[in-house]
Design a protein around this motif. Sequence first.
Motif, PDB file in Angstrom:
ATOM      1  N   LEU A 129       9.277 -32.102  36.980  1.00 28.37           N
ATOM      2  CA  LEU A 129       8.214 -31.903  35.994  1.00 28.37           C
ATOM      3  C   LEU A 129       7.986 -30.416  35.721  1.00 28.37           C
ATOM      4  O   LEU A 129       7.694 -30.025  34.589  1.00 28.37           O
ATOM      5  N   SER A 130       8.130 -29.588  36.741  1.00 24.81           N
ATOM      6  CA  SER A 130       7.997 -28.145  36.552  1.00 24.81           C
ATOM      7  C   SER A 130       9.121 -27.615  35.665  1.00 24.81           C
ATOM      8  O   SER A 130       8.875 -26.776  34.790  1.00 24.81           O
ATOM      9  N   GLN A 178       8.384 -25.823  32.050  1.00 24.20           N
ATOM     10  CA  GLN A 178       8.849 -24.481  31.734  1.00 24.20           C
ATOM     11  C   GLN A 178       9.712 -24.487  30.474  1.00 24.20           C
ATOM     12  O   GLN A 178       9.611 -23.585  29.640  1.00 24.20           O
ATOM     13  N   ALA A 179      10.559 -25.516  30.307  1.00 22.94           N
ATOM     14  CA  ALA A 179      11.379 -25.620  29.104  1.00 22.94           C
ATOM     15  C   ALA A 179      10.511 -25.833  27.871  1.00 22.94           C
ATOM     16  O   ALA A 179      10.750 -25.240  26.811  1.00 22.94           O
ATOM     17  N   ALA A 180       9.462 -26.650  27.989  1.00 27.02           N
ATOM     18  CA  ALA A 180       8.568 -26.900  26.864  1.00 27.02           C
ATOM     19  C   ALA A 180       7.780 -25.638  26.505  1.00 27.02           C
ATOM     20  O   ALA A 180       7.603 -25.324  25.322  1.00 27.02           O
ATOM     21  N   GLU A 181       7.312 -24.894  27.508  1.00 33.20           N
ATOM     22  CA  GLU A 181       6.586 -23.646  27.241  1.00 33.20           C
ATOM     23  C   GLU A 181       7.496 -22.618  26.576  1.00 33.20           C
ATOM     24  O   GLU A 181       7.069 -21.890  25.683  1.00 33.20           O
ATOM     25  N   HIS A 182       8.751 -22.560  27.000  1.00 29.08           N
ATOM     26  CA  HIS A 182       9.710 -21.639  26.390  1.00 29.08           C
ATOM     27  C   HIS A 182       9.949 -22.022  24.929  1.00 29.08           C
ATOM     28  O   HIS A 182      10.006 -21.154  24.046  1.00 29.08           O
ATOM     29  N   HIS A 183      10.060 -23.313  24.657  1.00 30.84           N
ATOM     30  CA  HIS A 183      10.270 -23.788  23.297  1.00 30.84           C
ATOM     31  C   HIS A 183       9.056 -23.474  22.413  1.00 30.84           C
ATOM     32  O   HIS A 183       9.203 -23.043  21.261  1.00 30.84           O
TER      33      HIS A 183
END
Length: 105
Positions: free
Chosen positions: A63-64, A68-73
């Motif tokens: 989930l982390s 992190q991938a979603a925040e980067h996107h």
Amino acid sequence: MKRSHGPAFRAAQLDLAKCPTCHGRAVIKGVFHELACVQCNASGWLTAETGEALPLEVLVTQLSIRLQAAEHHIAELSCFKPAGAEAQYNKNNRRGAGGTNYTGD
């Protein structure tokens, strides 16, 4: 399959699927209140290949990685700066009444 000694250098992202029992909500409807879903350990996620619940240590890591991938996107999308006519349209040109923006519409 490759042989290796010790843990992997990087945590690999696993394919996750929403729990079919709770539909990814982590809770199921009881008679009077909502209960934690036992199929997915109240997480809403299962492994896509086997359909089994992940151990909590692995679940937190996965989930982390996804967060992190979603925040980067989101950061990539939010740094969009308009150019050309759009930038001029939204920028205050102080040509309107009282120094407000005049767009000519």
